[in-house]
Motif scaffolding. Sequence first.
Motif, PDB file in Angstrom:
ATOM      1  N   SER A 165      -1.400   3.479  -8.631  1.00 25.71           N
ATOM      2  CA  SER A 165      -0.736   2.274  -8.117  1.00 25.71           C
ATOM      3  C   SER A 165       0.002   2.533  -6.814  1.00 25.71           C
ATOM      4  N   ALA A 166      -0.674   3.154  -5.890  1.00 20.39           N
ATOM      5  CA  ALA A 166      -0.044   3.442  -4.600  1.00 20.39           C
ATOM      6  C   ALA A 166      -0.066   2.225  -3.684  1.00 20.39           C
ATOM      7  N   ILE A 167      -0.991   1.305  -3.925  1.00 20.24           N
ATOM      8  CA  ILE A 167      -1.102   0.134  -3.053  1.00 20.24           C
ATOM      9  C   ILE A 167      -1.236  -1.141  -3.891  1.00 20.24           C
ATOM     10  N   ALA A 168      -0.726  -2.236  -3.348  1.00 14.82           N
ATOM     11  CA  ALA A 168      -0.827  -3.540  -4.013  1.00 14.82           C
ATOM     12  C   ALA A 168      -0.593  -4.611  -2.953  1.00 14.82           C
ATOM     13  N   PRO A 169      -0.909  -5.867  -3.275  1.00 19.85           N
ATOM     14  CA  PRO A 169      -0.631  -6.926  -2.301  1.00 19.85           C
ATOM     15  C   PRO A 169       0.878  -7.108  -2.135  1.00 19.85           C
ATOM     16  N   GLN A 170       1.330  -7.163  -0.896  1.00 18.16           N
ATOM     17  CA  GLN A 170       2.739  -7.366  -0.594  1.00 18.16           C
ATOM     18  C   GLN A 170       2.883  -8.598   0.293  1.00 18.16           C
ATOM     19  N   GLU A 171       4.105  -9.153   0.363  1.00 14.80           N
ATOM     20  CA  GLU A 171       4.389 -10.358   1.147  1.00 14.80           C
ATOM     21  C   GLU A 171       3.517 -11.514   0.640  1.00 14.80           C
ATOM     22  N   ALA A 179      -0.759  -2.898   0.671  1.00 17.78           N
ATOM     23  CA  ALA A 179      -0.006  -1.778   1.240  1.00 17.78           C
ATOM     24  C   ALA A 179       0.852  -1.134   0.156  1.00 17.78           C
ATOM     25  N   PRO A 180       1.434   0.035   0.457  1.00 12.68           N
ATOM     26  CA  PRO A 180       2.411   0.624  -0.456  1.00 12.68           C
ATOM     27  C   PRO A 180       3.662  -0.250  -0.537  1.00 12.68           C
ATOM     28  N   ALA A 181       4.496  -0.001  -1.531  1.00 12.45           N
ATOM     29  CA  ALA A 181       5.754  -0.721  -1.668  1.00 12.45           C
ATOM     30  C   ALA A 181       6.581  -0.548  -0.396  1.00 12.45           C
ATOM     31  N   PHE A 182       7.317  -1.590  -0.006  1.00 11.04           N
ATOM     32  CA  PHE A 182       8.164  -1.588   1.195  1.00 11.04           C
ATOM     33  C   PHE A 182       7.358  -1.314   2.460  1.00 11.04           C
ATOM     34  N   LEU A 183       6.029  -1.500   2.354  1.00 13.72           N
ATOM     35  CA  LEU A 183       5.128  -1.236   3.483  1.00 13.72           C
ATOM     36  C   LEU A 183       5.354   0.171   4.043  1.00 13.72           C
ATOM     37  N   GLU A 184       5.721   1.092   3.149  1.00 16.36           N
ATOM     38  CA  GLU A 184       5.943   2.467   3.595  1.00 16.36           C
ATOM     39  C   GLU A 184       4.617   3.109   3.993  1.00 16.36           C
ATOM     40  N   LYS A 572       8.325  10.646  -8.060  1.00 16.37           N
ATOM     41  CA  LYS A 572       7.343   9.601  -8.316  1.00 16.37           C
ATOM     42  C   LYS A 572       7.373   8.533  -7.226  1.00 16.37           C
ATOM     43  N   TYR A 573       8.531   8.370  -6.559  1.00 20.33           N
ATOM     44  CA  TYR A 573       8.653   7.265  -5.605  1.00 20.33           C
ATOM     45  C   TYR A 573       8.902   7.749  -4.185  1.00 20.33           C
TER      46      TYR A 573
END
Lengths: 573, 165
Positions: A165-171, A179-184, A572-573
């Motif tokens: 789960s490194a990437i998912a739909p954001q915004e 993208a990754p969480a917080f668009l990191e 993990k994060y």
Amino acid sequence: MSQVSLTIDGIEVQAAPGTSVLEAAKKAGIKIPTLCYLEEINEIGACRICLVEVQGARTLQASCVTPVAPGMVVRTNTPAVRHARKLNLELIMSNHPQECLTCPRSTNCELQQLASELGITEIRFSGANPSYEPDLSSASLVRDPRKCILCRRCVSVCEKVQQVSAIAPQERGFNTIVAPAFLEPLGDTACVNCGQCALVCPTAAIHEKDQTAEVWAALSDPRKHVVVQTAPAVRVSIGEMFGLEPGSVVTGQMVAALRKLGFDKVFDTDFTADLTIMEEGSELLQRIQNGGRLPLITSCSPGWIKFIEHFYPRLLPHLSTCKSPQQMFGALAKTYYAEKSGIDPADIFVVSIMPCTAKKFEAGRQGMNGSGYQDVDVVLTTRELGRMLKEAGIDFNSLTEEEYDHPLGISTGAGVIFGSTGGVMEAALRTAYELVTGRTLPTLDFKEVRGLAGIKEASVDLNGTVLNVAVANGLANAREMMDRVKNGKRYHFIEIMCCPGGCIGGGGQPIPTNKEIRTKRAAGIYSADESMPLRKSHENPAVQALYKEFLGEPLGHKSHELLHTRYTARGKY
Amino acid sequence: MSHGCSCHAQFGREQLEEIEKLLEPYSGQPGSLIQALHKAQNVAGYLPREAQVLVAEKLNVPLTRVYGVVSFYSLFTTKPKGRHKIHVCTGTACYVRGASRLLNQLEDQLQIKPGDTTKDGQFSVDVVRCLGACGLGPVVTVDEDVYGRVNNGKLDDILSKYSRE
Ligand code: SF4
Ligand code: SF4
Ligand code: SF4
Ligand code: FES
């Protein structure tokens, strides 16, 4: 269960209840175009390219998420259907850069192909086209969100198959981005670099980091002695880049092609796969005899290594300390081989051809410089090698087979099966059995550990000592195995490969890679094994010579310096 | 659980501990993500990374999914809000009557874009879709107060009123 019968384009079709109209049509030989659909992994009806007419329904239906029903009448090729599919595709394209001529996926892109198949000949709409910078932070992969069509295949693979789960739909809305969480940056996350996302991406929105330029530069540098190693799984897949059937064993042509490219020596990672068996097998027997940490878990797969470092750091002491065959090769090329051939290791440039994107990351890990230099200089995926051969104008299919160079090109069938899930285990069992019992194996094939099942278990009797072993491929299955270990289930030895099917299904392999293709490549691996004169690692004469001339003995001082490594617990994060 | 008055609270260990307690009933329940985020946001009025990590960990939801929800719903915010929250309506009526001029003015004078908070924590600016007061457009609200027919001069007065409070 009783079958459902329906009519598709006037053909009477039988299908099991719950089957999608799309799958039912496929079985009847009717092709419906798709884009977001990925069998069993991503069935979400997002793109609406697979529309069909269902008699009695008010609107067109997405066939990939519409289950069959008794008496259903479906039509897949009507003016309304064709018009709607085209319009949906045009809308997707309106938010896509028109860069096919310079795109790494050109001629191997589902979006491009669909535009051609659906007969799109002009760009009528122009969408918002957000201008994202490419994410170059990962050592293995490039994210180019401008080319993302939001099909979510990568998201599903990363969540379900790999459970990272490194990437998912954001915004949201026009700003939606996978993208990754917080668009990191991807390189700062727990992404394990497996490249399974790149393998299923229909476009160039996620792709391998191309390093062919570095290899071209080394090849044309007269001061450099450029050696190449080829991973086991590449010989059964590189042919696909030239239109051959998946699983075609093209070892000899590949060696010839690499020589034509200008490599000074063409060597084989299978050699260090055999060496791995000697080191890891000794480690296993030592841990069993001395009450060391069991189960021992294999360490050849760099995506798996990063996964356990992030998600199960407490289990790190279970990992074999053996470097992967790729890294053992690099360390030996710049020491043993340098000495033997009288070449200054500073001038040796080591290139790997791998089915794997995570190997790019692995080559840059801390401690991968036992030779005093970076052991492996550049890692190319199967796809990148295919591109180089095309650029060089090499007519792969008409090449005459050639042999690997000595001594780092000498190997056994046990080395080649490292390319498939279960192969490391089988190779280890062949050697362990003979070393422990002193008897010759009656049959070499350990069929229980073969095949593409996610988890396999077996018990093997070594002269009264029963070894409980298990094999897992794909990180969701690796997670299941680790939970079993945590819960106290007792094993002696576990093989884990990060990618579904093992390296034959690696993230650097030709696209497409699916279940059927993996099966064929695995069959290629075992037929390559069968055709080898030697099939047990401990019988490899070049490995025997290496110990005699250079290393001394397995797990000896020099081995520890060059062939073993340490791991790092990561957050993990 | 104080809503509203703790909006400009600093985020620290205390807040995290409070969130952790609030999340107890949702432990291991990925389906309760939105409720859990609400509770967590009430503690300090926003959801910094550490708070989202905590939610991910407690509910056993991937952090990518947590952030996905936070960035999808406009009622969640990852940045602390100012002592005074300015909302500019950008619904069609307000927009044609000059809402964008007001936004430009706020950007010039406060040096922040919609979604942000001034360095001194005095103001935050956001846009809203429609406040249902179209006849009064352009409409600006500050905290609970509503101002209609706002022009640049009136906005000046509003800002100076609240910068002292
Ligand atoms: S991703 Fe496909 S459609 Fe897009 S520019 Fe590349 S080749 Fe063309
Ligand atoms: S490389 Fe693997 S872990 Fe990383 S984003 Fe892609 S699928 Fe997920
Ligand atoms: S990156 Fe590729 S696979 Fe992932 S959503 Fe975008 S287009 Fe689909
Ligand atoms: S393939 Fe069916 S909706 Fe995308």
